[in-house]
Write a protein that holds these residues in place. Structure first.
Motif, short mmCIF file in Angstrom:
data_model
loop_
_atom_site.label_atom_id
_atom_site.label_comp_id
_atom_site.label_asym_id
_atom_site.label_seq_id
_atom_site.Cartn_x
_atom_site.Cartn_y
_atom_site.Cartn_z
N ALA A 1 12.12 3.33 -8.37
CA ALA A 1 12.81 4.16 -9.37
C ALA A 1 12.75 5.64 -8.98
O ALA A 1 12.54 6.51 -9.82
N ASP A 2 12.94 5.91 -7.70
CA ASP A 2 12.91 7.27 -7.16
C ASP A 2 14.17 7.48 -6.32
O ASP A 2 14.41 6.73 -5.37
N PRO A 3 15.00 8.48 -6.65
CA PRO A 3 16.24 8.70 -5.88
C PRO A 3 15.99 8.89 -4.39
O PRO A 3 16.84 8.56 -3.56
N ARG A 4 14.81 9.41 -4.02
CA ARG A 4 14.52 9.62 -2.60
C ARG A 4 14.38 8.29 -1.86
O ARG A 4 14.55 8.24 -0.64
N ALA A 5 14.08 7.23 -2.60
CA ALA A 5 14.00 5.91 -1.97
C ALA A 5 15.37 5.48 -1.45
O ALA A 5 15.46 4.77 -0.45
N PHE A 6 16.43 5.91 -2.14
CA PHE A 6 17.78 5.57 -1.68
C PHE A 6 18.05 6.18 -0.31
O PHE A 6 18.60 5.52 0.58
N GLU A 7 17.66 7.42 -0.11
CA GLU A 7 17.85 8.07 1.19
C GLU A 7 17.09 7.32 2.28
O GLU A 7 17.59 7.15 3.39
N ALA A 8 15.88 6.88 1.96
CA ALA A 8 15.09 6.14 2.94
C ALA A 8 15.76 4.80 3.28
O ALA A 8 15.81 4.39 4.44
N LEU A 9 16.29 4.13 2.27
CA LEU A 9 16.93 2.84 2.50
C LEU A 9 18.19 2.99 3.36
O LEU A 9 18.48 2.14 4.20
N ALA B 1 0.83 -1.21 0.00
CA ALA B 1 0.00 0.00 0.00
C ALA B 1 0.86 1.26 0.00
O ALA B 1 0.59 2.21 -0.73
N LEU B 2 1.92 1.27 0.82
CA LEU B 2 2.79 2.44 0.86
C LEU B 2 3.48 2.65 -0.49
O LEU B 2 3.57 3.79 -0.98
N ALA B 3 3.95 1.57 -1.10
CA ALA B 3 4.60 1.70 -2.41
C ALA B 3 3.62 2.24 -3.45
O ALA B 3 3.99 3.08 -4.29
N ALA B 4 2.38 1.78 -3.40
CA ALA B 4 1.37 2.27 -4.34
C ALA B 4 1.11 3.76 -4.13
O ALA B 4 0.97 4.52 -5.09
N ILE B 5 1.05 4.18 -2.87
CA ILE B 5 0.83 5.61 -2.58
C ILE B 5 2.03 6.43 -3.04
O ILE B 5 1.87 7.52 -3.62
N PHE B 6 3.24 5.93 -2.82
CA PHE B 6 4.44 6.66 -3.24
C PHE B 6 4.44 6.86 -4.75
O PHE B 6 4.88 7.91 -5.25
N ARG B 7 3.99 5.86 -5.49
CA ARG B 7 3.95 6.00 -6.95
C ARG B 7 2.85 6.96 -7.39
O ARG B 7 3.01 7.69 -8.36
N ARG B 8 1.74 6.95 -6.67
CA ARG B 8 0.59 7.77 -7.04
C ARG B 8 0.77 9.23 -6.63
O ARG B 8 0.37 10.14 -7.34
N ASP B 9 1.36 9.44 -5.46
CA ASP B 9 1.51 10.78 -4.89
C ASP B 9 2.99 11.01 -4.60
O ASP B 9 3.53 10.49 -3.63
N HIS B 10 3.65 11.80 -5.43
CA HIS B 10 5.10 11.99 -5.30
C HIS B 10 5.48 12.80 -4.07
O HIS B 10 6.66 12.89 -3.74
N GLN B 11 4.50 13.40 -3.41
CA GLN B 11 4.79 14.14 -2.19
C GLN B 11 4.72 13.25 -0.94
O GLN B 11 4.99 13.71 0.16
N ALA B 12 4.34 12.00 -1.12
CA ALA B 12 4.09 11.14 0.04
C ALA B 12 5.37 10.61 0.68
O ALA B 12 5.47 10.53 1.91
N LEU B 13 6.36 10.23 -0.13
CA LEU B 13 7.55 9.57 0.41
C LEU B 13 8.25 10.39 1.49
O LEU B 13 8.54 9.87 2.57
N PRO B 14 8.53 11.68 1.27
CA PRO B 14 9.21 12.44 2.34
C PRO B 14 8.32 12.73 3.54
O PRO B 14 8.83 13.15 4.59
N LYS B 15 7.02 12.50 3.43
CA LYS B 15 6.11 12.80 4.54
C LYS B 15 5.93 11.63 5.50
O LYS B 15 5.38 11.80 6.58
N LEU B 16 6.39 10.46 5.11
CA LEU B 16 6.21 9.29 5.97
C LEU B 16 7.14 9.37 7.18
O LEU B 16 8.34 9.61 7.04
N ASN B 17 6.58 9.15 8.35
CA ASN B 17 7.37 9.09 9.58
C ASN B 17 7.82 7.65 9.78
O ASN B 17 7.07 6.80 10.25
N TRP B 18 9.07 7.38 9.44
CA TRP B 18 9.58 6.01 9.46
C TRP B 18 9.62 5.44 10.87
O TRP B 18 9.54 4.22 11.05
N ASN B 19 9.74 6.29 11.87
CA ASN B 19 9.83 5.81 13.25
C ASN B 19 8.52 5.22 13.75
O ASN B 19 8.49 4.56 14.79
N THR B 20 7.42 5.48 13.05
CA THR B 20 6.12 4.98 13.50
C THR B 20 5.82 3.58 12.97
O THR B 20 4.86 2.95 13.41
N ILE B 21 6.60 3.09 12.03
CA ILE B 21 6.32 1.80 11.41
C ILE B 21 6.87 0.68 12.29
O ILE B 21 8.04 0.72 12.70
#
Length: 399
Positions: free
Chosen positions: A171-179, A135-155
């Motif tokens: 296929a988003d460079p911001r995914a590298f920062e998250a990883l 679901a998160l991956a689908a949202i990230f693809r649909r809404d490009h503003q979603a990835l930086p808004k996710l609070n990773w500490n809550t997962i």
């Protein structure tokens, strides 16, 4: 209004049996627009199938703007209902709604759904993690503003490995920062993150910061051979020249998988085809270091004034500096603003000889240079560096 919209398609194509209850319920709403709470109350009791039936009933109209508020509110309403009447079906319903229709606004509710008390068996909890990741991956693809808004500490930590796996396919460079952020010491999670980084690096061109690369290099010394192997693969795909010394040491690793991955990474980074023996690579690395310490500054200072055969020889010497291309490219890029005419075109030739993708942004800016010859040279440099021509009207004429 809704009932009138539904009658025409239902008249042409009769509703399937499972659609009938949903259609009947929607028609009973009259002119009022159903809210997310009403949908969850009436349809959520029927499990995840309720949303599927809703989509069958509405067809293409499910994407109508009038439905956006309702659909995006479904996960939050599922959360509220789960607090009083928890059920696995309702959790699936909310996650499926987020997967199919959610945007950045429902990230919190989606994560909360995955955290609500779950008394189900372990395989079902693992399915919850997979659904959350999908679901998160689908949202990230649909809404490009979603990835930086996710609070990773809550997962929940148990859900992070499948999410890392999905990030590798964005296929988003911001995914590298998250990883990189997910590499926090837990072996299973770091394996998923490194594997995803390697997949991401195969898909898109990345320009990692030195601090990010250091976190990957650090895993070359990890006790787990699987992490050492994955770190070798990732560094090779990221073309991290500064890791060459560490990769050469991994050629003597106790694990054959690590030795093979290190050798492949070195070949990918340098473009050389030396055999896997550590001595041959160590000798070559020392030669490169000696050149950098003794010759690089002389070559860089002589290049702007060189002509003819001397210039060709210097460019060839630069092209052979495979282990310090990033540093050399930085030096040459710093001279672009101070150069013009033939000197500027020569710098572009030197940058192309180094074949470093980090120069692409600076060269792209030169496509708007006032001199036509410089624009043409920049266009040719871009073509050489990335294999696809970016042209301006003038440069097209000049080529």
């Amino acid at each position: 209004m809704i009932s009138s919209l539904l009658l025409l398609p239902l008249f042409v194509t009769p509703a399937l049996p499972q659609e009938a209850p949903v259609v009947h319920w929607l028609q009973n709403q009259g002119a009022a627009h159903p809210t997310a709470k009403e949908l969850v109350t009436e349809l959520g009791q029927r499990g995840a199938k309720g949303l599927l039936d809703l989509e069958r009933a509405l067809g293409a109209r499910i994407t109508h703007p009038a439905w956006e508020r309702t659909l995006n509110g479904l996960p939050q309403q599922a959360v509220l209902r789960m607090q009083t009447t928890p059920s696995a079906e309702l959790r699936i319903f909310g996650m499926l709604a987020a997967h199919r229709h959610g945007n950045a606004e429902c990230l919190g509710a989606l994560v909360q759904l995955s955290k609500l008390p779950d008394t189900t068996a372990l395989p079902q909890r693992q399915q919850t993690g997979a659904r959350l990741a999908d679901a998160l991956a689908a949202i990230f693809r649909r809404d490009h503003q979603a990835l930086p808004k996710l609070n990773w500490n809550t997962i929940p930590r148990e859900h992070l490995p499948p999410l890392a796996d999905r990030l590798g396919g964005l296929a988003d460079p911001r995914a590298f920062e998250a990883l990189i952020r997910l590499m926090d010491g837990e072996t299973g999670l770091e394996q998923a993150a490194l594997s995803a980084i390697a997949h991401l690096a195969r898909t898109i061109s990345l320009q990692p910061a030195d601090a990010e690369l250091r976190r990957v290099r650090y895993r070359l010394e990890h006790p787990a051979f699987s992490l050492r192997m994955l770190a070798c693969q990732a560094l090779g795909l990221l073309h991290d020249e500064e890791s060459a010394h560490l990769l050469q040491e991994r050629l003597s690793d106790p694990s054959s998988s690590v030795r093979s991955a290190a050798h492949t990474a070195l070949k990918r980074i340098t473009g050389l085809r030396l055999h896997a023996g550590p001595k041959a690579w160590l000798s070559w690395i020392r030669e490169q270091d000696n050149w950098w310490n003794e010759r690089s500054s002389k070559v860089l200072s002589a290049l702007p004034l060189a002509r003819g055969a001397e210039r060709t020889a210097l460019l060839r010497e630069l092209a052979g500096a495979r282990l310090h291309r990033r540093a050399l490219t930085r030096e040459l890029l710093s001279l672009l603003d101070q150069s013009q005419g033939e000197s500027l075109r020569l710098l572009l030739s030197a940058i192309v000889a180094l074949d470093s993708p980090q120069a692409l942004p600076a060269i792209t800016l030169l496509l708007s240079h006032p001199e036509r010859e410089v624009r043409t040279a920049a266009n040719q440099a871009l073509y050489a560096l990335r294999g696809s021509r970016t042209s301006t009207p003038d440069s097209r004429d000049a080529l």
